[in-house]
Design a protein around this motif. Structure first.
Motif: not given
Length: 198
Positions: A101-108
């Motif tokens: 997960a990176r970016g928005l996926k990591a935030v989510s």
């Protein structure tokens, strides 16, 4: 209030979850996701506390006193098992975090892990208690959220280094003592003695 929430949250499993998530993802997306989860939890807590503050003051103060007393006892009693629980929490949250997960996926992902882990947490109950006691949900919410965001920021950036210098058991004991002091001050206030709580 800020200091109480800060100390109560430090030895909590959400600190460990944030630490673990920041080893899987970049710290900034983790902190953003965790902070958003804390924001939602804080809004729920101060809303509940604000509704409770409309009830007769004496019963509300008794409930808040009991809340702080129980929280203090639980934190002190659990201090001796803090290191074992830290290891278990690390394993649990490592299993929940995916590496890719990176970016928005990591935030989510960070938001979801913390959002689900935080319900009924001591810091959420303490926030509701402060909002009920003080009758100022907005200022309590801002203070509680600031403390939670600071703890999550420390966990994301400095978590491992902090745990090498300060043991979770010591932090839990300190949080427990603060909760017991607040319970004692509330008991004095209920007895008609003027205290710093107002």
């Amino acid at each position: 209030m800020f200091a109480t929430i800060f100390v109560v949250e430090l030895p909590d499993k959400t600190f460990i979850a944030t630490l673990v998530l920041s080893t899987r993802y970049k710290p900034l997306p983790v902190w953003i996701g965790v902070s958003l989860a804390f924001l939602v939890q804080t809004v729920v807590a101060v809303t509940a506390g604000g509704l409770i503050s409309r009830l007769p003051k004496t019963p509300v103060h008794v409930v808040v006193l009991i809340l702080f007393l129980v929280a203090g006892i639980l934190l002190i009693r659990s201090a001796s098992h803090a290191d074992e629980e830290e290891h278990e929490a690390e394993e649990e949250f490592t299993a929940k975090a995916s590496k890719d997960a990176r970016g928005l996926k990591a935030v989510s992902a960070s938001f979801l892990v913390l959002f689900l882990a935080e319900w009924g947490d001591l810091s959420q109950l303490a926030t509701a208690g402060f909002a009920a006691k003080q009758g100022q949900p907005v200022s309590v919410g801002i203070g509680a959220f600031a403390a939670l965001a600071l703890v999550s920021g420390l966990a994301a950036v400095l978590g491992r280094a902090l745990l090498q210098r300060i043991s979770l058991s010591m932090i839990r004991r300190a949080g427990g003592v603060i909760c017991l002091i607040l319970a004692a001050l509330m008991a004095l206030q209920l007895a008609g003695v003027e205290t710093p709580l107002g």
